[in-house]
Write an enzyme that holds these catalytic residues in place. Structure first.
Site, PDB file in Angstrom:
ATOM      1  N   LYS A 272       0.838  -1.189   0.000  1.00  0.00           N
ATOM      2  CA  LYS A 272       0.000   0.000   0.000  1.00  0.00           C
ATOM      3  C   LYS A 272       0.881   1.251   0.000  1.00  0.00           C
ATOM      4  CE  LYS A 272      -3.632  -2.071   2.917  1.00  0.00           C
ATOM      5  NZ  LYS A 272      -4.773  -2.042   1.985  1.00  0.00           N
ATOM      6  N   ARG A 346      -9.563 -11.961   2.378  1.00  0.00           N
ATOM      7  CA  ARG A 346     -10.411 -13.046   1.871  1.00  0.00           C
ATOM      8  C   ARG A 346      -9.723 -14.398   2.006  1.00  0.00           C
ATOM      9  NH1 ARG A 346     -10.541 -10.132  -3.890  1.00  0.00           N
ATOM     10  NH2 ARG A 346     -10.305  -8.417  -2.396  1.00  0.00           N
TER      11      ARG A 346
END
Length: 494
Positions: A272, A346
């Site tokens: 990020k 996920r």
């Protein structure tokens, strides 16, 4: 702290409702006698406002045993909702907190309409008293003393026992939501997966729940390759946490909560940017929501069976961290091609869902700060939802409407499943692309829910607030705590 009385007595402050079309309600008329008609003058001169969330303070100047009256504007009765009431009372309790009021009462029946009965109002009042006055837990050396509301009295003609019960339930809901807020606000060097597990164990022991905390070796034995892949780069050991609440004699109709517990997310090798990394301590908001709900369940003891599963680790960069192009094997046996290490939540949830099923979950609700895409789609006030079972989703939706936590359903189409299954090297890929990102994440999780009724809640937009609001300060909101608990309380009702 909570009391119920039929008559008004001596208090520092009393809260009274003001509706636009009932400025001369029986409550105001009765008070106006003591004020020798001055309240009516204030209303006529619009010094007492009936506008939504307007708060007008009136000093009694010794005319009554009450020092100050706080008149709460609620607008027109036809547009009066639980959301209006929550916001208005949240703002009111913030005002009382700022005034350092320790003894307050509410003329409960002045807030009652055909839409909202006294029990509804009592529940909401106790709930938002906690929510609205929550303060950020900081690590500053200069700590200021805080004056708390010590006595809160509901003045009502209704049954005292029923009102007391509603006040208690509302208080429990508010306190547990604040517990979740505190967890989300904690810095990542303090709240590691180990500390999160310790918190969960303390909660389980307090409420006499069974629990399991799987260590890395046990995860390896069970084949939890998805969660373990996310943990590969970390010096902090992963934890698979499970709390088990048995509200029925038989272990049937088990509701399974699965909360994403990523205690810090750098994005891994799909790193990020700096702006996107700040605040990623909150990536365990789903875990906090699940634990907050279990706190409510532990306090109120509903006759339901519930398990809460939390796959927890951080996602960091190192020489051992997992990489794009890796192929991993999940607990379900399905293989996954990693296209994006920043789509790690996920992966952790995939093993969490499979483990919840192994523990006996007949219904699944996963909660996660999963995608930035859901914020683009729905903003910061609505949680995105996906499901493979409309009946279960309707129950979750009804619970969210009761708690005023907005939810909007997103679709799962066969073409979305095809995108998730599009890999030359594995059964699935973890990130088909940016288009429809929130939908892709939920569709990926559906591959692990399989035929078990399942609802996915993406709280990336609702888990935190950038600024102060009527129900709390900037920071964690405790999103979905009350909805999950209400779902359990109402589950199976016609």
């Amino acid at each position: 702290m909570f009391y119920v009385q039929k008559e008004l007595a001596s208090h520092e402050a009393v809260i009274v409702a003001l509706f636009e079309e009932e400025q001369t309600s029986s409550f105001v008329q009765e008070l106006d006698k003591a004020f020798e008609g001055q309240l009516q003058v204030l209303l006529e001169e619009k010094e007492l406002s009936t506008k939504k969330k307007a708060i007008s303070k009136v000093h009694s100047l010794g005319k009554t045993e009450v020092k100050r009256y706080y008149f709460v504007g609620l607008g027109k009765k036809e547009s009066y909702t639980t959301e209006t009431l929550r916001s208005a009372l949240g703002k009111t309790f913030k005002t009382l907190q700022a005034a350092k009021v320790q003894d307050a009462a509410i003329l409960l029946d002045s807030f009652v309409t055909k839409k909202l009965d006294a029990i509804d109002v009592a529940h909401i009042a106790a709930e938002v008293q906690g929510l609205g006055t929550y303060e950020l837990q900081t690590y500053k050396s200069d700590k200021k003393d805080r004056v708390e509301l010590e006595k809160f009295t509901a003045i009502t003609a209704e049954d005292a026992q029923e009102i007391e019960a509603a006040l208690t339930v509302g208080y429990v809901h508010g306190r547990a939501t604040n517990s979740a807020r505190t967890l989300v606000n904690m810095p990542p060097n303090v709240l590691t997966a180990t500390k999160l597990a310790e918190y969960a164990v303390e909660l389980a022991e307090k409420y006499d729940m069974d629990y399991k905390v799987l260590e890395k070796e046990e995860m390896e034995e069970l084949g939890m390759g998805a969660l373990l892949a996310v943990n590969q780069g970390s010096v902090e050991p992963p934890k698979m946490i499970a709390l088990i609440y048995k509200g029925k004699e038989e272990w049937t109709d088990v509701i399974g909560f699965v909360g994403k517990g990523i205690t810090y997310d750098t994005g891994g090798y799909s790193l990020k940017p700096r702006e996107g990394m700040v605040g990623m301590k909150g990536d365990m908001g789903g875990a906090a929501a699940v634990l907050g709900a279990m706190e409510i369940i532990g306090e109120l003891r509903p006759e339901q069976n519930v398990i809460a599963v939390i796959p927890s680790t951080d996602n960091v960069v190192s020489g051992t961290a997992f990489k794009p192009d890796d192929v991993i094997t999940s607990m379900s046996g399905k293989t996954i091609e990693v296209l994006n290490t920043d789509a790690e939540g996920r992966l952790a949830l995939a093993d969490g869902i499979t483990y919840a099923k192994k523990l006996g979950a007949n219904y699944l609700i996963d909660v996660a700060t999963l995608t930035g895409g859901v914020i683009v789609a729905l903003g910061n006030h609505t949680t995105g939802a996906m499901t493979n079972n409309e009946e279960l989703f309707e129950q979750v939706l009804e619970a969210s409407m009761e708690t005023d936590e907005s939810i909007w359903q997103l679709p799962i189409f066969d073409r979305d499943k095809e995108r998730v299954r599009n890999s030359k090297f594995a059964d699935l890929n973890n990130s088909p692309g940016r288009e429809g990102h929130a939908v892709m994440a939920g569709t990926f999780l559906s591959e692990f829910a399989e035929d078990t009724p399942w609802v996915h809640l993406d709280i990336a937009g609702t888990s935190e607030s950038s600024g102060a609001h009527d129900l709390g300060p900037a920071g964690a909101t405790g999103a979905m705590v009350r909805t999950l608990a209400t779902l359990v309380e109402r589950f199976g009702e016609e």
